[in-house]
Design a protein around this motif. Structure first.
Motif, PDB file in Angstrom:
ATOM      1  N   LEU A   1       7.882  -1.597 -14.532  1.00  0.00           N
ATOM      2  CA  LEU A   1       8.238  -0.455 -15.383  1.00  0.00           C
ATOM      3  C   LEU A   1       7.412   0.778 -15.027  1.00  0.00           C
ATOM      4  N   GLU A   2       6.154   0.544 -14.715  1.00  0.00           N
ATOM      5  CA  GLU A   2       5.291   1.661 -14.335  1.00  0.00           C
ATOM      6  C   GLU A   2       5.802   2.345 -13.067  1.00  0.00           C
ATOM      7  N   LYS A   3       6.199   1.531 -12.080  1.00  0.00           N
ATOM      8  CA  LYS A   3       6.730   2.104 -10.848  1.00  0.00           C
ATOM      9  C   LYS A   3       8.027   2.872 -11.101  1.00  0.00           C
ATOM     10  N   LEU A   4       8.892   2.316 -11.945  1.00  0.00           N
ATOM     11  CA  LEU A   4      10.160   2.983 -12.238  1.00  0.00           C
ATOM     12  C   LEU A   4       9.951   4.301 -12.971  1.00  0.00           C
ATOM     13  N   LEU A   5       9.074   4.285 -13.957  1.00  0.00           N
ATOM     14  CA  LEU A   5       8.866   5.494 -14.770  1.00  0.00           C
ATOM     15  C   LEU A   5       8.094   6.569 -14.018  1.00  0.00           C
ATOM     16  N   ASN A   6       7.448   6.191 -12.929  1.00  0.00           N
ATOM     17  CA  ASN A   6       6.789   7.209 -12.101  1.00  0.00           C
ATOM     18  C   ASN A   6       7.792   8.008 -11.285  1.00  0.00           C
ATOM     19  N   ASN A   7       9.025   7.503 -11.223  1.00  0.00           N
ATOM     20  CA  ASN A   7      10.096   8.251 -10.572  1.00  0.00           C
ATOM     21  C   ASN A   7      10.613   9.312 -11.542  1.00  0.00           C
ATOM     22  N   LYS A   8      10.572  10.559 -11.137  1.00  0.00           N
ATOM     23  CA  LYS A   8      10.908  11.673 -12.026  1.00  0.00           C
ATOM     24  C   LYS A   8      12.337  11.583 -12.530  1.00  0.00           C
ATOM     25  N   ASP A   9      13.290  11.268 -11.663  1.00  0.00           N
ATOM     26  CA  ASP A   9      14.702  11.216 -12.061  1.00  0.00           C
ATOM     27  C   ASP A   9      14.958  10.092 -13.060  1.00  0.00           C
ATOM     28  N   ILE A  10      14.347   8.934 -12.811  1.00  0.00           N
ATOM     29  CA  ILE A  10      14.533   7.807 -13.725  1.00  0.00           C
ATOM     30  C   ILE A  10      13.912   8.118 -15.088  1.00  0.00           C
ATOM     31  N   PHE A  11      12.725   8.727 -15.097  1.00  0.00           N
ATOM     32  CA  PHE A  11      12.067   9.044 -16.367  1.00  0.00           C
ATOM     33  C   PHE A  11      12.895  10.036 -17.189  1.00  0.00           C
ATOM     34  N   GLN A  12      13.458  11.043 -16.521  1.00  0.00           N
ATOM     35  CA  GLN A  12      14.265  12.033 -17.239  1.00  0.00           C
ATOM     36  C   GLN A  12      15.513  11.398 -17.834  1.00  0.00           C
ATOM     37  N   GLU A  13      16.118  10.455 -17.104  1.00  0.00           N
ATOM     38  CA  GLU A  13      17.317   9.794 -17.604  1.00  0.00           C
ATOM     39  C   GLU A  13      16.996   8.919 -18.812  1.00  0.00           C
TER      40      GLU A  13
ATOM     41  N   THR B   1       7.763 -25.049 -11.158  1.00  0.00           N
ATOM     42  CA  THR B   1       7.336 -23.658 -11.349  1.00  0.00           C
ATOM     43  C   THR B   1       8.553 -22.740 -11.406  1.00  0.00           C
ATOM     44  N   PHE B   2       8.336 -21.530 -11.863  1.00  0.00           N
ATOM     45  CA  PHE B   2       9.342 -20.474 -11.763  1.00  0.00           C
ATOM     46  C   PHE B   2       8.646 -19.211 -11.255  1.00  0.00           C
ATOM     47  N   GLN B   3       9.417 -18.346 -10.656  1.00  0.00           N
ATOM     48  CA  GLN B   3       8.881 -17.113 -10.080  1.00  0.00           C
ATOM     49  C   GLN B   3       9.051 -15.974 -11.078  1.00  0.00           C
ATOM     50  N   TYR B   4       7.930 -15.330 -11.389  1.00  0.00           N
ATOM     51  CA  TYR B   4       7.930 -14.239 -12.365  1.00  0.00           C
ATOM     52  C   TYR B   4       7.508 -12.943 -11.683  1.00  0.00           C
ATOM     53  N   VAL B   5       8.380 -11.958 -11.726  1.00  0.00           N
ATOM     54  CA  VAL B   5       8.043 -10.628 -11.218  1.00  0.00           C
ATOM     55  C   VAL B   5       7.458  -9.833 -12.389  1.00  0.00           C
ATOM     56  N   PRO B   6       6.180  -9.463 -12.339  1.00  0.00           N
ATOM     57  CA  PRO B   6       5.524  -8.809 -13.476  1.00  0.00           C
ATOM     58  C   PRO B   6       6.307  -7.606 -13.995  1.00  0.00           C
ATOM     59  N   LEU B   7       6.569  -7.614 -15.301  1.00  0.00           N
ATOM     60  CA  LEU B   7       7.424  -6.589 -15.904  1.00  0.00           C
ATOM     61  C   LEU B   7       6.730  -5.238 -16.013  1.00  0.00           C
TER      62      LEU B   7
ATOM     63  N   GLU C   1       0.808  -1.219   0.000  1.00  0.00           N
ATOM     64  CA  GLU C   1       0.000   0.000   0.000  1.00  0.00           C
ATOM     65  C   GLU C   1       0.843   1.272   0.000  1.00  0.00           C
ATOM     66  N   ASN C   2       2.046   1.216   0.582  1.00  0.00           N
ATOM     67  CA  ASN C   2       2.824   2.442   0.774  1.00  0.00           C
ATOM     68  C   ASN C   2       4.129   2.485  -0.012  1.00  0.00           C
ATOM     69  N   PHE C   3       4.730   1.332  -0.305  1.00  0.00           N
ATOM     70  CA  PHE C   3       6.018   1.318  -0.990  1.00  0.00           C
ATOM     71  C   PHE C   3       5.944   0.737  -2.394  1.00  0.00           C
ATOM     72  N   GLY C   4       4.741   0.380  -2.844  1.00  0.00           N
ATOM     73  CA  GLY C   4       4.598  -0.147  -4.191  1.00  0.00           C
ATOM     74  C   GLY C   4       5.222  -1.510  -4.394  1.00  0.00           C
ATOM     75  N   LEU C   5       5.215  -2.361  -3.371  1.00  0.00           N
ATOM     76  CA  LEU C   5       5.796  -3.700  -3.502  1.00  0.00           C
ATOM     77  C   LEU C   5       5.034  -4.507  -4.546  1.00  0.00           C
ATOM     78  N   ILE C   6       5.788  -5.152  -5.425  1.00  0.00           N
ATOM     79  CA  ILE C   6       5.209  -6.032  -6.439  1.00  0.00           C
ATOM     80  C   ILE C   6       5.717  -7.448  -6.158  1.00  0.00           C
ATOM     81  N   GLU C   7       4.827  -8.333  -5.783  1.00  0.00           N
ATOM     82  CA  GLU C   7       5.217  -9.686  -5.408  1.00  0.00           C
ATOM     83  C   GLU C   7       5.398 -10.569  -6.644  1.00  0.00           C
ATOM     84  N   PRO C   8       6.300 -11.541  -6.566  1.00  0.00           N
ATOM     85  CA  PRO C   8       6.471 -12.485  -7.684  1.00  0.00           C
ATOM     86  C   PRO C   8       5.268 -13.406  -7.809  1.00  0.00           C
TER      87      PRO C   8
END
Length: 343
Positions: A264-276, A254-260, A221-228
């Protein structure tokens, strides 16, 4: 002695911890006070006289119960109903043979701390401060004893983390600093609440974070954790030991898949990462300094299309990891393959 029908709780003989489930209190006793020099715990289930001394762990008690007491879990997990009012509920306790004991009908169990041991402990604590506060008031003496007791509990907490849970010294140093900082903030907030006349109930530093479920919920809810997500590959057959026989059983692989995309959505919501990422990395001196300077990128049907839209360059990188770092014949037994996404 209070009964379950009267709404009593089990109280810790060492601190303010209380619980309406006997097994929870027993776990607390071993984990929080098991290293105390005066610690003694008598099993008491079905009048069992087995005593666990200082240094014993909860696993030893559990192993004893599994071997000696058939219905031990059922007897120790009976929940006592709390009282209906807001007053402190009565403590389910009894005094027998000079021993302070937690007790419940049918469940048994006691913390065998004699009054003589308690007196010796109190004398030992007070002796530390005799020279400094010999002529002080009883209130000063009590405060000094409390400070020494808290310091001993803090030392036992550190020792538990280091020896029982095998924390490195670097991890231990960080834990001490973090807990100290949290305690400072909590104390500051408590003083401010008292100054404003707020007489609310005490709240723990880790309210709503006590269990793995509550921690994961808060992280989501607070840190945007995405579970495998466990994805099924297929099935295989292997031998497994079942009692005295080995049987061929079907096992799901089985294999563990972390949704891509959510990542990416969480990363691109970071202003510094998006600008880079949005920044153009291509060179103008005909030298190769980035993937976009190579001929494959420049001739690619997607990346060579200069329509002004942002195009992500993702590279899949595969690597094998030996998670236990074993030696000799055990190498490769716990090897994992991982596919990483690099931008």
């Amino acid at each position: 002695m209070s009964t379950a029908g009267e709404g009593s709780l089990y109280n810790c003989s060492f601190c303010a911890y209380r619980s309406n489930i006997k097994l929870d209190l027993i776990k607390h006793l071993f984990e929080a006070h098991g290293l105390d020099a005066t610690f003694r715990y008598q099993c008491g289930i079905s009048s069992c006289t087995r005593v666990f001394a200082s240094g014993s762990c909860f696993d030893a008690f559990r192993g004893h119960c599994i071997r000696k007491h058939l219905n031990w879990q059922q007897m120790l997990t009976i929940s006592l109903e709390p009282t209906q009012d807001n007053k402190d509920p009565p403590v389910d306790s009894t005094m027998s043979d000079g021993l302070s004991a937690i007790h419940s009908e049918g469940a048994g169990g006691s913390v065998a701390i004699s009054s003589h041991d308690c007196e010796e402990a109190s004398i030992r604590y007070s002796d530390v401060f005799t020279d400094d506060i010999e002529h002080g008031s009883n209130e000063q003496l009590t405060l000094a004893v409390q400070k020494e007791t808290i310091k001993r509990d803090a030392a036992k907490f550190i020792l538990n983390l280091k020896e029982r849970y095998k924390l490195t010294q670097a991890s231990l140093d960080y834990t001490i600093k973090a807990v100290d900082h949290l305690m400072f903030l909590s104390s500051k907030m408590a003083k401010q609440s008292l100054a404003e006349g707020d007489q609310g109930q005490y709240s723990s530093l880790f309210d709503d974070l006590q269990t793995e479920y509550l921690q994961t919920k808060y992280f989501k809810e607070n840190f945007g954790l995405i579970e495998p997500v466990a994805c099924e590959l297929g099935t295989s057959f292997r031998y497994q030991q079942m009692g005295t026989k080995r049987r061929l059983v079907e096992v799901t692989e089985t294999f563990q898949y972390v949704p891509l995309l959510p990542n990416l959505e969480k990363l691109l919501n970071n202003k510094d990462i998006f600008q880079e990422i949005a920044k153009l990395h291509a060179r103008n001196d005909h030298l190769i300094g980035d993937f976009c300077d190579a001929a494959f990128y420049q001739n690619h049907s997607l990346f060579s299309n200069c329509d002004g839209s942002l195009k992500l360059q993702l590279i899949l990188y595969y690597d094998d990891v030996e998670i236990t770092n074993p030696l000799g014949s055990q190498r490769g037994k716990h090897k994992l393959g991982k596919i990483q996404v690099m931008e």
